[in-house]
Scaffold this motif. Structure first.
Motif, mmCIF file in Angstrom:
data_model
loop_
_atom_site.group_PDB
_atom_site.id
_atom_site.type_symbol
_atom_site.label_atom_id
_atom_site.label_comp_id
_atom_site.label_asym_id
_atom_site.label_seq_id
_atom_site.Cartn_x
_atom_site.Cartn_y
_atom_site.Cartn_z
ATOM 1 N N ILE A 1 0.839 -1.214 0.000
ATOM 2 C CA ILE A 1 0.000 0.000 0.000
ATOM 3 C C ILE A 1 0.864 1.250 0.000
ATOM 4 N N VAL A 2 1.923 1.252 0.801
ATOM 5 C CA VAL A 2 2.823 2.416 0.862
ATOM 6 C C VAL A 2 3.494 2.635 -0.496
ATOM 7 N N PRO B 1 4.165 7.608 -3.358
ATOM 8 C CA PRO B 1 4.629 8.640 -4.294
ATOM 9 C C PRO B 1 3.622 9.760 -4.528
ATOM 10 N N ALA B 2 2.329 9.467 -4.340
ATOM 11 C CA ALA B 2 1.306 10.487 -4.588
ATOM 12 C C ALA B 2 1.294 11.570 -3.516
ATOM 13 N N ILE B 3 1.785 11.250 -2.302
ATOM 14 C CA ILE B 3 1.762 12.233 -1.215
ATOM 15 C C ILE B 3 3.036 13.067 -1.174
ATOM 16 N N SER B 4 3.988 12.735 -2.033
ATOM 17 C CA SER B 4 5.232 13.496 -2.068
ATOM 18 C C SER B 4 5.149 14.581 -3.141
ATOM 19 N N PRO B 5 5.685 15.752 -2.869
ATOM 20 C CA PRO B 5 5.660 16.819 -3.882
ATOM 21 C C PRO B 5 6.673 16.606 -4.999
ATOM 22 N N TRP B 6 7.525 15.587 -4.870
ATOM 23 C CA TRP B 6 8.595 15.369 -5.848
ATOM 24 C C TRP B 6 8.218 14.278 -6.834
ATOM 25 N N GLU B 7 8.614 14.485 -8.083
ATOM 26 C CA GLU B 7 8.421 13.484 -9.119
ATOM 27 C C GLU B 7 9.586 12.497 -9.115
ATOM 28 N N LEU B 8 9.394 11.384 -9.831
ATOM 29 C CA LEU B 8 10.406 10.335 -9.843
ATOM 30 C C LEU B 8 11.749 10.832 -10.353
ATOM 31 N N THR C 1 12.451 5.091 -3.907
ATOM 32 C CA THR C 1 12.411 3.825 -3.172
ATOM 33 C C THR C 1 11.049 3.160 -3.312
ATOM 34 N N LEU C 2 9.982 3.945 -3.178
ATOM 35 C CA LEU C 2 8.643 3.380 -3.290
ATOM 36 C C LEU C 2 8.326 2.976 -4.726
ATOM 37 N N SER D 1 14.443 0.255 -9.461
ATOM 38 C CA SER D 1 14.013 -0.866 -8.623
ATOM 39 C C SER D 1 14.908 -0.873 -7.394
ATOM 40 N N TRP D 2 14.565 -1.718 -6.442
ATOM 41 C CA TRP D 2 15.387 -1.785 -5.239
ATOM 42 C C TRP D 2 16.807 -2.225 -5.570
ATOM 43 N N GLY D 3 16.956 -3.096 -6.558
ATOM 44 C CA GLY D 3 18.299 -3.529 -6.945
ATOM 45 C C GLY D 3 19.126 -2.386 -7.505
ATOM 46 N N VAL D 4 18.507 -1.552 -8.348
ATOM 47 C CA VAL D 4 19.208 -0.392 -8.906
ATOM 48 C C VAL D 4 19.601 0.581 -7.802
#
Length: 297
Positions: free
Chosen positions: A46-47, A52-59, A92-93, A248-251
C-alpha cells in the motif's frame, strides 16, 4: 468422567462442514509470524502504491539545492536525495512497485508453465514423461546469466524481458514438483473412476490432477517470489535490469553501495525495504507450508 480435548489439533479433526482449504486458513491464522508478515507485506504494498502520490517530488525531478542531501522533513526529502538530487523517498517506493511486480508476474509465469508442463509429464508417464523431463534437465544445464545476456543483446533491455527471462527459468523447478505430485495422484481411485466414466485426459488433468497439486505448489510459489526479487535485484546491480528513468530496489542498492561511506541513507532505505519484504515472504511461505501440510508440524 471423560475429558474433553480442546487442543487446536483436536479442533481441526472434529470440525464439521469445513473444507481442507478452510482448515488450512485456520491453521495459518494461528501462526503469529505468518499473520504479522501478511499484514506487514500488505502495508508495504500500500505504501509503495500510495506513497509517491503524497510526495511533492516526481520520480525524475532534480532538486539542485539538495544534491546528495541527508533525510530532511523541511525540504520534504523524507529519505534524502541521491547523487543526482532526486528524491529517494519517491524512488524507493517506485522501485518497490517494480521489484514486487517483477516478483509476482515472473512467479505467475513460472506457476502457469510449470503446473501445465509438470502435470502433463506426470500424468502421461512412460517415454513421454522421460522425454519431457530430459528437456527440463537440458535447460537446467544452461547458464542462466548467459541466457539473460543473450536475450538482452538480441531484444534490448526491457522490463518485460525480465519477466520473460526469469519466468522462463523458474518454471523448471515448479514443473518437477508438480510432476512428482502428479505421478502419485494419478494412481488414486478417483482418477481411475474418472477414466472408467469416460473422462478425457485433458479433463482429468484439469479437474483432478492440477487441483490436488496446488497445496505444495502454492507453498513453493510464495518462496519463489523472494528468489525472483533477489534475482531481479542482482540483474539490476549488474546493469541488466530496469533502465532510467525507472528504478528498482536492486538499482537503488547498486547506486547506494557506491555512496555508502559518504551517503549511507542511499543504501539504508532501499536495502531495508528489500530485506523486510523478503523476510515477510519467507515467513508467509513457512506458515503456508505448515498450514497446508500439518503432518510436518
Amino acid at each position: 468422567m471423560t475429558s474433553t480435548d480442546t487442543s487446536p489439533k483436536h479442533a481441526d479433526t472434529v470440525a464439521k462442514g469445513l473444507s481442507p482449504w478452510q482448515l488450512a486458513l485456520r491453521r495459518l491464522a494461528r501462526n503469529k509470524a505468518a499473520t504479522f508478515s501478511i499484514y506487514l507485506l500488505l502495508a508495504i504494498i500500500i505504501v509503495c502504491i500510495v506513497g509517491p502520490a503524497i510526495s511533492p517530488w516526481e520520480l525524475d525531478a532534480v532538486d539542485w539545492d539538495h544534491i546528495g542531501a541527508a533525510p530532511d522533513l523541511v525540504s520534504k526529502h523524507y529519505f534524502g536525495t541521491d547523487a543526482n538530487g532526486r528524491d529517494l523517498f519517491v524512488r524507493t517506493l517506485q522501485g518497490g512497485r517494480i521489484s514486487l511486480m517483477v516478483g509476482l508476474l515472473a512467479t505467475a509465469v513460472s506457476f502457469i508453465i510449470g503446473i501445465a508442463y509438470g502435470a502433463i509429464a506426470g500424468y502421461a508417464g512412460g517415454k513421454t514423461d522421460a522425454l519431457m523431463m530430459r528437456f527440463v534437465d537440458i535447460l537446467y544445464a544452461l547458464p542462466f546469466m548467459f541466457f539473460v545476456i543473450l536475450l538482452t543483446v538480441y531484444f534490448g533491455r526491457s522490463i518485460w524481458l525480465i519477466f520473460i527471462a526469469i519466468g522462463a527459468v523458474e518454471w523448471l523447478t515448479m514443473a518437477r514438483i508438480v510432476r512428482g505430485q502428479a505421478l502419485s495422484i494419478k494412481q488414486r481411485s478417483f482418477v481411475e473412476a474418472a477414466k472408467v466414466t469416460g473422462a478425457s485426459h485433458s479433463a482429468i488433468i484439469k479437474r483432478h490432477i492440477i487441483p490436488n497439486t496446488l497445496g505444495p505448489v502454492i507453498v513453493y510459489a510464495t518462496l519463489t517470489v523472494p528468489q525472483v526479487i533477489l534475482f531481479e535485484s542482482f540483474l539490476s546491480f549488474l546493469g541488466l535490469g530496469v533502465q532510467e528513468p525507472m528504478t528498482s530496489w536492486g538499482v537503488l542498492i547498486a547506486e547506494g553501495a557506491a555512496q555508502m561511506e559518504s551517503a549511507p541513507w542511499m543504501l539504508l532505505f532501499p536495502a531495508a525495504f528489500l530485506a523486510v519484504t523478503l523476510f515477510c515472504l519467507n515467513f508467509i511461505g513457512d506458515g503456508l507450508r505448515d498450514a497446508l501440510d500439518p503432518k510436518d508440524r
